[in-house]
Design an enzyme around this catalytic site. Structure first.
Site, PDB file in Angstrom:
ATOM      1  CG  ASP A 179      11.932 -20.427  22.060  1.00  0.00           C
ATOM      2  OD1 ASP A 179      12.908 -20.156  21.338  1.00  0.00           O
ATOM      3  OD2 ASP A 179      10.752 -19.891  21.988  1.00  0.00           O
ATOM      4  CG  ASN A 190      17.105 -16.576  15.905  1.00  0.00           C
ATOM      5  OD1 ASN A 190      17.611 -17.399  16.257  1.00  0.00           O
ATOM      6  ND2 ASN A 190      15.679 -16.176  16.369  1.00  0.00           N
TER       7      ASN A 190
END
Length: 428
Positions: free
Chosen positions: A309, A98
Site C-alpha cells: 500500500d 485513484n
C-alpha cells in the site's frame, strides 16, 4: 543490455516447485532456461552473477501500489515509483486507480502502460476503477478496461457502498476471471476519524476510526461474493474481526483472498502519541491485539498476501496538522526487510512461505504468469542478502516522497539485485 545471465551458487527458494536448495539458474533471452545447469556448459561470454550466500527468489510482486500519475506527479510518478520498487526487490507492481483523472478509461490504462514501458524498471500493471470516477454510482466499462490491459479493478481509497453495484461488479468480473479488490470501510463510521478508535485516541483527543467500520464491510462483501460466486480480494486488512470473517468464509469455500501491509504487522496506534503524520494511514494503525491477529492470519494462511500500500505524499501535505494531513506512507523499499525481521527471523514464516505471500500468491490471484522460476517462465528474479545490515536513510530513498516512519531504522536483510526480463535493473 543482455537479457541472458548465469546466476551461480545461490540458494534458490521457489515454492511453486517446492524448491529450496543451493543451485545455479540459467537465464537466456529473458526466460528461465534451467536450474542446476553445469557451469562448464554455459557460454563463457555470458554475464555471470555469483550468488554464494545469497537467496535467489522469484521476483517479488506487489499488488497494491499508488503511483499517483496522472495528476499527482509532485508526489510520485510511474518512473520514480517503479525505481523504488526495484530498489525494494519488486519486479512487478500493480498500480491503483485513484489518480486524477482516475483510471476508468482505456486511454488512462494505455497511458500507464506507456509510462511503464518508457521507465523500463519493473513490470507495471494498471488496476482500473470499479465505478466511473470512483464515485460508487455507476459501474465502469470493465470489459473494455480489462481488454485494454487492466489486471483487476478497485475503487481503493473508497469503499463501494452501493450494495447492488458491488454485487453487480463481482458478478460481472467473474466472466473475465478477474478479482475485485476492495477497500473495506464504512464511511459513516469513520467520518472525521484520524486514527484507530480506542484508548489512545481517547487520550489524545483525536477522532477515532473503529475496527467495526472495517468488519461490517468485509462481512458484507463476503456475503455478496458468496451470493454470485465472485472473486473477492480484501485489501490491507487490519482488524481482528475482519480476519475472523475471512477465516470462516474460506472454511466454507468462498472465493476470497486477503492482504496485509508490513506497517500493520509492525506498528500500533501507540505511535500516534508523537502526533507524527507519518503514522497516519488508512486503515489506521490499530492496537496490539489487532497486530497479533494479522500475524496469526498470515501464519495460518487466512491472509494470502503481503502488499505495501505504498502511498506517497509530498512533504508539504504531510507536514500539516495531523487532523488534516493525508493518510498513507511509502513502503516499497522497506517491505521485504520488515517482513524478514518480523516474520522470518522469529521463525513465524519460512523463506518459502514468505515468497508465497510476496510473489506466488499475488501472481495467482491476479492471473499473472509470475512468481515462479520454472523453466520457460519470465526471468524476473530477486536476489537477497539475508545477513546484510543496513539502515534506511533519505539518501537511499528512491521515491519522490519521503513520508516514511522508518527512516533511521536499521535492518538485517535486503534485496541486493533485481532482475526483470533477464536484465539487472537494480543493484545495491
Amino acid at each position: 543490455m543482455s537479457k541472458s545471465i548465469f546466476i551461480e551458487n545461490g540458494r534458490i527458494v521457489d515454492p511453486s516447485q517446492n524448491l529450496d536448495a543451493v543451485a545455479n539458474l540459467l537465464v537466456i533471452n529473458g526466460k528461465v532456461a534451467g536450474i542446476n545447469v553445469d557451469p562448464a556448459g554455459v557460454d563463457p561470454e555470458m554475464p555471470r552473477y555469483d550468488a554464494k550466500g545469497l537467496l535467489v527468489l522469484p521476483g517479488l510482486v506487489d499488488m497494491h501500489v499508488h503511483l499517483r500519475e496522472p495528476g499527482y506527479e509532485d508526489a510520485e510518478t510511474v518512473a520514480s515509483g517503479s525505481l523504488a520498487a526495484v530498489a525494494g526487490g519488486f519486479t512487478t507492481i500493480i498500480c491503483c486507480p485513484n489518480t486524477n483523472p482516475p483510471i476508468d478509461t482505456t486511454a488512462n490504462v494505455a497511458l500507464i502502460r506507456e509510462l511503464a514501458s518508457k521507465a523500463r524498471r519493473c513490470n507495471v500493471y494498471p488496476m482500473c476503477c470499479i465505478s466511473k470516477g470512483r464515485k460508487g454510482q455507476e459501474m465502469a466499462e470493465l470489459g473494455l478496461l480489462f481488454e485494454s490491459g487492466a489486471i483487476a479493478c478497485s475503487d481503493d481509497g473508497s469503499s463501494v457502498e452501493d450494495d447492488a453495484l458491488m454485487r453487480r461488479a463481482l458478478s460481472y468480473c467473474k466472466m473475465f476471471n478477474k478479482a475485485v479488490l476492495c477497500h473495506e470501510e464504512s464511511s459513516a463510521l469513520v467520518r472525521g476519524g484520524v486514527m484507530h478508535e480506542g484508548r489512545v485516541s481517547n487520550i489524545l483527543g483525536l477522532g477515532g476510526m473503529p475496527a467495526v467500520a472495517e468488519d461490517v464491510m468485509v462481512a458484507r462483501d463476503i456475503a455478496l461474493a458468496e451470493s454470485v460466486d465472485g472473486k473477492l480480494h480484501i485489501m490491507h486488512v487490519s482488524s481482528e474481526g475482519a480476519i475472523a470473517f475471512i477465516r470462516r468464509a474460506k472454511a466454507r469455500g468462498v472465493n476470497v483472498t486477503a492482504e496485509v501491509t508490513p506497517h500493520h504487522l509492525t506498528l500500533t496506534d501507540e505511535e500516534l502519541r508523537s502526533f507524527d503524520s507519518n503514522y497516519k494511514m488508512n486503515p489506521p494503525l490499530r492496537s496490539a491485539k489487532h497486530v497479533k491477529a494479522c500475524i496469526d492470519g498470515l501464519v495460518d494462511g487466512t491472509i494470502d498476501v503481503i502488499a505495501t500500500d505504498h502511498a506517497p505524499h509530498t512533504a508539504e501535505k504531510k507536514l500539516q496538522e495531523i487532523n488534516v494531513a493525508p493518510f498513507g506512507i511509502i513502503g516499497l523499499e522497506t517491505a521485504l526487510s520488515l517482513c524478514v525481521e518480523t516474520l522470518v527471523a522469529p521463525g513465524l514464516l519460512t523463506w518459502s512461505q514468505l515468497v508465497e505471500k510476496m510473489s506466488l500468491n499475488p501472481s495467482r490471484i491476479l492471473g499473472l504468469k509470475k512468481g515462479t522460476l520454472q523453466e520457460g517462465a519470465d526471468a524476473d528474479v530477486t536476489i537477497v542478502d539475508p545477513e546484510l545490515q543496513w539502515t534506511f536513510t533519505p539518501n537511499l530513498n528512491h521515491s519522490k516522497s519521503s513520508n516514511s516512519p522508518y527512516f533511521g531504522r536499521s535492518f538485517k536483510g535486503r534485496a541486493v539485485a533485481t532482475i526483470v526480463d533477464g536484465e539487472i535493473r537494480y543493484t545495491f
